[in-house]
Scaffold this motif. Structure first.
Motif, mmCIF file in Angstrom:
data_model
loop_
_atom_site.group_PDB
_atom_site.id
_atom_site.type_symbol
_atom_site.label_atom_id
_atom_site.label_comp_id
_atom_site.label_asym_id
_atom_site.label_seq_id
_atom_site.Cartn_x
_atom_site.Cartn_y
_atom_site.Cartn_z
ATOM 1 N N ARG A 93 84.018 15.329 108.606
ATOM 2 C CA ARG A 93 83.161 14.619 109.549
ATOM 3 C C ARG A 93 83.975 13.810 110.556
ATOM 4 O O ARG A 93 83.576 13.662 111.712
ATOM 5 C CB ARG A 93 82.205 13.706 108.784
ATOM 6 C CG ARG A 93 81.105 14.468 108.031
ATOM 7 C CD ARG A 93 80.332 13.569 107.108
ATOM 8 N NE ARG A 93 79.222 14.284 106.482
ATOM 9 C CZ ARG A 93 78.526 13.825 105.443
ATOM 10 N NH1 ARG A 93 78.842 12.640 104.921
ATOM 11 N NH2 ARG A 93 77.539 14.532 104.927
ATOM 12 N N ASP A 146 85.045 14.988 114.141
ATOM 13 C CA ASP A 146 84.224 14.816 115.346
ATOM 14 C C ASP A 146 84.868 13.839 116.320
ATOM 15 O O ASP A 146 84.762 13.998 117.537
ATOM 16 C CB ASP A 146 82.820 14.334 114.970
ATOM 17 C CG ASP A 146 82.010 15.425 114.288
ATOM 18 O OD1 ASP A 146 82.373 16.606 114.431
ATOM 19 O OD2 ASP A 146 81.023 15.091 113.615
ATOM 20 N N GLN A 147 85.529 12.812 115.790
ATOM 21 C CA GLN A 147 86.198 11.849 116.663
ATOM 22 C C GLN A 147 87.330 12.513 117.436
ATOM 23 O O GLN A 147 87.524 12.254 118.625
ATOM 24 C CB GLN A 147 86.744 10.685 115.823
ATOM 25 C CG GLN A 147 87.491 9.636 116.648
ATOM 26 C CD GLN A 147 88.021 8.509 115.779
ATOM 27 O OE1 GLN A 147 87.740 8.440 114.583
ATOM 28 N NE2 GLN A 147 88.809 7.634 116.372
ATOM 29 N N GLU A 163 85.006 23.651 118.341
ATOM 30 C CA GLU A 163 83.981 22.702 117.913
ATOM 31 C C GLU A 163 82.999 23.357 116.957
ATOM 32 O O GLU A 163 82.595 22.761 115.948
ATOM 33 C CB GLU A 163 83.241 22.153 119.135
ATOM 34 C CG GLU A 163 82.270 21.039 118.811
ATOM 35 C CD GLU A 163 81.688 20.395 120.044
ATOM 36 O OE1 GLU A 163 80.877 19.469 119.900
ATOM 37 O OE2 GLU A 163 82.050 20.823 121.165
ATOM 38 N N VAL A 169 82.349 22.423 112.877
ATOM 39 C CA VAL A 169 81.036 22.239 112.251
ATOM 40 C C VAL A 169 80.917 23.116 111.003
ATOM 41 O O VAL A 169 80.435 22.671 109.950
ATOM 42 C CB VAL A 169 79.916 22.562 113.260
ATOM 43 C CG1 VAL A 169 78.555 22.547 112.568
ATOM 44 C CG2 VAL A 169 79.918 21.565 114.406
ATOM 45 N N ARG A 188 82.924 21.782 108.174
ATOM 46 C CA ARG A 188 82.198 20.671 107.553
ATOM 47 C C ARG A 188 81.147 21.191 106.571
ATOM 48 O O ARG A 188 80.944 20.603 105.500
ATOM 49 C CB ARG A 188 81.548 19.819 108.641
ATOM 50 C CG ARG A 188 80.909 18.556 108.098
ATOM 51 C CD ARG A 188 80.674 17.537 109.192
ATOM 52 N NE ARG A 188 79.680 18.005 110.159
ATOM 53 C CZ ARG A 188 79.899 18.140 111.456
ATOM 54 N NH1 ARG A 188 81.090 17.860 111.958
ATOM 55 N NH2 ARG A 188 78.944 18.549 112.267
#
Length: 403
Positions: free
Chosen positions: A202, A205-206, A246, A250, A253
């Motif tokens: 998670r 994402d940063q 990206e 996801v 994750r």
């Protein structure tokens, strides 16, 4: 000496260092010019405008210059109009601020909406000296002109390389996470440790947000830059590459979440998978990580160095990953037959791996690039047609609707 050269080399590639030096030199030049042309004893508006105008890229400099000048001129004109009717009082000041902020929204000056009100308030305080108001406009024009000339004569760097490094760094971070996930498959995995891997996924994402900011800066540096022969292609290659990574982040994750859910169903002393399945999954996740890194390198080399070598490495990694995936599918089928309750998580794990492999597929990427280039070309043709119609109207030619 080599260490000093290394530090200087990194400094030249650092946008913060480059921007600091460029803004300092440009603002100093702007003040020197304003001292000669303005009647004010300390024309600080000029260097202030230059600091706001001299951005990291030429495109942002042009757009910022226009918005800054328009906002200052609008505020000055509004204040002069008010000063000819009313003087300075609490209610007239409030009325000027309200009108200035409203006008700033209508003329679409972006972040310089407040500048309209600031200029109006400063000028309203010298209502008897209209020349001082226009001196502010002159200093603003000097600051914007010096900043624009500075960027035209000393063109800012192209930040494609730094954006490419950010994309490659993101791909390597994802690979490291996949390797850590694979290392824990053949041993008892507490739920807390599996959840920590999920939190790591998670937190990626940063990093995506940071890469996106670097990529936007690179895209701006490509606009209106004469040193780049195919800016549209470079922008599309980098942007679609980040979009693909990206999506893969996801999916990774989701993989981490599936492994966390699987850990909840196991006893504390029971490994997530049998030894042969765990070894196969480790191999598969390793190839997935290698494919992600190869993809990141391919995205950046297509705009700078040897793209064929990067493409070959990506193709080899994907082929190895597909072969490992097929082997794992057979092993998981046997394990599901022994433990039917886990079939949903095992099937989800395979589906997530398939999604990553499909996203990284060379043919899929080529199709995506062609679609984006076609979409961009159609948009440019529509803009060119609109400009051509405006030119014909300006010349007084009759209007011909598009076919």
């Amino acid at each position: 000496m080599s260490a000093v050269r290394s530090v200087l080399g990194r400094a030249r590639r650092d946008p913060v260092v480059v921007q600091t030096l460029r803004a300092t030199v440009a603002a100093t030049l702007s003040y020197a010019v304003a001292e000669r042309l303005s009647t004010q004893p300390a024309p600080l508006t000029a260097p202030l405008t230059t600091l706001l105008v001299v951005q990291v890229t030429l495109y942002s400099t042009l757009t910022t210059s226009a918005r800054r000048v328009v906002s200052v001129v609008a505020g000055v004109v509004l204040a002069i109009g008010f000063s000819s009717v009313v003087g300075l009082s609490w209610w007239s000041l409030g009325l000027v601020i309200l009108a200035s902020l409203t006008l700033g929204q209508f003329i679409r000056v972006g972040e310089f909406v407040q500048e309209v009100a600031i200029s109006a308030m400063l000028v309203l305080g010298v209502t008897q000296l209209a020349s001082q108001a226009w001196d502010r406009v002159l200093e603003t024009l000097i600051g914007a002109g010096v900043g624009l000339a500075f960027n035209l004569l000393l063109a800012p760097p192209v930040w494609v390389e730094s954006a490419g490094e950010s994309i490659e760094d993101l791909a390597r971070r994802v690979r490291q996470l996949l390797l850590r996930l694979g290392e824990e498959l053949d041993s008892p995995t507490p739920v807390a440790r599996a959840a920590e891997r999920l939190h790591e996924a998670r937190r990626l994402d940063q990093h995506i947000a940071e890469v996106d900011a670097a990529l936007r800066q690179a895209e701006d540096s490509l606009r209106l830059n004469p040193r780049i022969s195919e800016p549209a292609l470079s922008r599309v290659v980098l942007r679609t590459g980040l979009d693909t990574l990206e999506i893969c982040v996801v999916v990774v994750r989701v993989i981490a979440r599936s492994l966390t859910d699987l850990a909840k169903r196991r006893r504390p002393d029971e490994p997530l998978f049998a030894p042969d399945v765990a070894a196969g999954l480790q191999d598969l996740l390793g190839h997935l990580g290698g494919a992600l890194v190869s993809f990141g390198v391919l995205v950046t080399t297509q705009v700078s160095r040897d793209a064929e070598g990067a493409d070959a490495r990506l193709t080899a990694e994907l082929a190895a990953a597909w072969a490992s995936r097929d082997h794992i599918a057979e092993l998981l089928l046997r394990q599901v037959q022994r433990h039917p309750l886990a079939w949903q998580l095992h099937g989800a794990l395979l589906a997530e791996v398939d999604r990553i492999l499909d996203e990284l597929d060379v043919e899929h990427r080529t199709t995506r690039l062609m679609e984006e280039l076609d979409r961009g070309g159609a948009l440019r043709r529509r803009r060119a047609g609109a400009l051509a119609r405006l030119r014909r109207l300006a010349r007084g030619e009759p209007f011909r609707p598009p076919r």
